[in-house]
Motif scaffolding. Structure first.
Motif, short mmCIF file in Angstrom:
data_model
loop_
_atom_site.label_atom_id
_atom_site.label_comp_id
_atom_site.label_asym_id
_atom_site.label_seq_id
_atom_site.Cartn_x
_atom_site.Cartn_y
_atom_site.Cartn_z
N THR A 61 0.85 -1.19 0.00
CA THR A 61 0.00 0.00 0.00
C THR A 61 0.88 1.23 0.00
O THR A 61 1.85 1.31 0.75
N TYR A 106 -3.91 11.06 -7.59
CA TYR A 106 -3.99 10.71 -6.17
C TYR A 106 -3.49 11.90 -5.35
O TYR A 106 -2.55 12.60 -5.76
N GLU A 120 -4.73 9.94 0.63
CA GLU A 120 -5.32 8.78 -0.03
C GLU A 120 -4.32 7.63 -0.04
O GLU A 120 -3.18 7.78 0.40
N SER A 121 -4.73 6.48 -0.54
CA SER A 121 -3.84 5.33 -0.62
C SER A 121 -4.17 4.52 -1.86
O SER A 121 -5.28 4.58 -2.39
N VAL A 122 -3.18 3.76 -2.32
CA VAL A 122 -3.37 2.90 -3.49
C VAL A 122 -2.72 1.54 -3.21
O VAL A 122 -1.62 1.47 -2.69
N GLN A 123 -3.44 0.46 -3.55
CA GLN A 123 -2.91 -0.89 -3.41
C GLN A 123 -2.22 -1.28 -4.72
O GLN A 123 -2.85 -1.24 -5.78
N TYR A 124 -0.94 -1.62 -4.65
CA TYR A 124 -0.20 -1.95 -5.86
C TYR A 124 0.31 -3.39 -5.81
O TYR A 124 0.34 -4.02 -4.75
N VAL A 146 -1.58 9.61 -12.09
CA VAL A 146 -1.59 8.21 -12.51
C VAL A 146 -1.45 8.21 -14.03
O VAL A 146 -2.15 8.95 -14.72
N TYR A 186 -0.63 -0.85 -10.63
CA TYR A 186 -1.83 -1.36 -9.97
C TYR A 186 -2.95 -1.48 -10.99
O TYR A 186 -2.88 -0.93 -12.10
N ARG A 230 -6.57 -0.53 -12.00
CA ARG A 230 -7.57 0.50 -11.71
C ARG A 230 -8.98 -0.10 -11.64
O ARG A 230 -9.20 -1.25 -12.04
#
Length: 382
Positions: free
Chosen positions: A262, A285, A289-293, A271, A307, A309
């Motif tokens: 994360t 982003y 916030e956060s992004v799962q990669y 992005v 990741y 989308r």
């Protein structure tokens, strides 16, 4: 929550050794040279593996770049074993992985023993398992040692005098050499270095165990040799930005690592449809916030995360500059976050600060809410 941050220029404890892992991301030779020349670092210990499946994707580059900087290099394995058979299997996996990553014979390959698997065992069982791991690891030509916390040493396992690498984070490390009878004392998890992003684990060495039985590739004062080995170790990883327009696609071959984690940006990031600043912007982003990669790419000037989308298409977001600043915090796999207990803290206050139930907090640290906690003790909060 409040974390203890140390001003590394004003503390008595020395910064003899730094340990790094995938959580620190890609580290350049220039960063290690700065640690050596500006802060007196002598050795670096890099994460090699965990359990019997995880191989640290940055181990090989860390080993090469540390050696190119003229520093001593060692490794560690994060233990998940609970039986003697599992300890031997993990040692075999760690030894093979270390060989493949280029850890030189004669280096220390320590077992990092601090997981729930060992917390559930008796002291005798942990001693037996640790002995089996260390005996097996020596078959690969590495020297063995145990890393653990001060609260576990000689409670959860035996750490004899003139052995061991012990972690304990006092409110102020000045004026006292804790664990002076052991090989090393890790005294902070959050030391800062001038050109490196984030906090680092730093240790004071009380013997020459982590700086023995190997020869540095270059002498620390040999600037020409450092420069040449820096160039060799980082070949294909860092390019001259001045030779490339800012809007051109990255053309250098990427180094790709499968890694689940994360990412928490600390700034606004675009992005893109590919791993490069020349690819189309498709989303944004923001900080908070956060992004799962699921994949990391080191490509030319930047480190990128891939990741999937919400629309099923691929997305790429820059994690930071290759060998420079990070654009946020990366939490990899099952990595833990820690809190260092301060005077006046309680199970309730720490749980409240971290959004936890205090019973759950105590349980995940192998304790109960009736267990006394002490200033300087480190607790898992995630």
């Amino acid at each position: 929550m409040t974390f203890l941050m140390f001003n590394v220029t004003s503390q008595a404890a020395r910064m003899d050794m730094v340990d790094v892992s995938n959580n620190n991301g890609y580290m350049s030779t220039a960063e290690y040279v700065s640690m050596r020349n500006e802060f007196g670092v002598k050795a670096v210990t890099v994460k090699i593996s965990e359990g019997t499946t995880f191989k640290d994707p940055y181990a090989a580059s860390n080993i090469a770049n540390v050696q190119a900087a003229g520093l001593y290099i060692n490794g560690y394995h994060f233990a998940r074993y609970a039986t003697k058979a599992q300890a031997i299997a993990e040692a075999d996996f760690a030894g093979r992985t270390a060989k493949a990553a280029g850890l030189p014979v004669g280096a220390v390959l320590a077992t990092d023993v601090e997981a729930e698997e060992q917390n559930n065992q008796s002291k005798a069982t942990n001693d037996r398992n640790n002995a089996a791991f260390m005996q097996e690891i020596q078959k690969f030509g590495y020297r063995a040692d145990i890393y653990t916390s001060g609260s576990w040493a000689n409670n959860k396992m035996t750490i004899k005098s003139k052995t061991g690498w012990i972690a304990a984070y006092p409110y102020s490390p000045a004026g006292k050499n804790w664990y002076s009878s052991n090989h090393a004392w890790q005294w902070s998890p959050s030391a800062k270095f001038r050109i490196s992003y984030g906090g680092f684990d730093v240790s004071q060495l009380n013997s020459n165990y982590y700086t023995a039985d190997q020869k540095s590739k270059v002498k620390p004062t040999d600037k020409a040799a450092v420069k040449q080995q820096n160039k060799t170790a980082n070949k294909g990883k860092v390019t001259n930005k001045a030779k490339r327009g800012p809007h051109l696609k990255n053309t250098a071959a990427a180094q790709t690592y499968n890694q689940n984690g994360t990412f928490y940006p600390n700034t606004t990031l675009n992005v893109r449809t590919g791993a490069g600043t020349g690819y189309s912007k498709v989303a944004t982003y923001y900080s908070g916030e956060s992004v799962q990669y699921n994949q990391v790419l080191i490509k030319s000037d930047y480190v990128w995360a891939h990741y999937r989308r919400a629309n099923g298409q691929n997305g790429y977001i820059a994690l930071g500059v290759n060998g420079g600043a990070n654009y946020g915090k990366r939490v990899v796999g099952a990595s833990h976050a820690y809190y260092t207990v301060k005077s006046g803290d309680s199970w309730w206050s720490i749980a409240q600060c971290n959004g936890l139930n205090m019973t759950a907090l105590a349980s995940q640290n192998g304790k109960t809410i009736y267990t006394t906690i002490y200033p300087g003790q480190r607790l898992v909060v995630r």
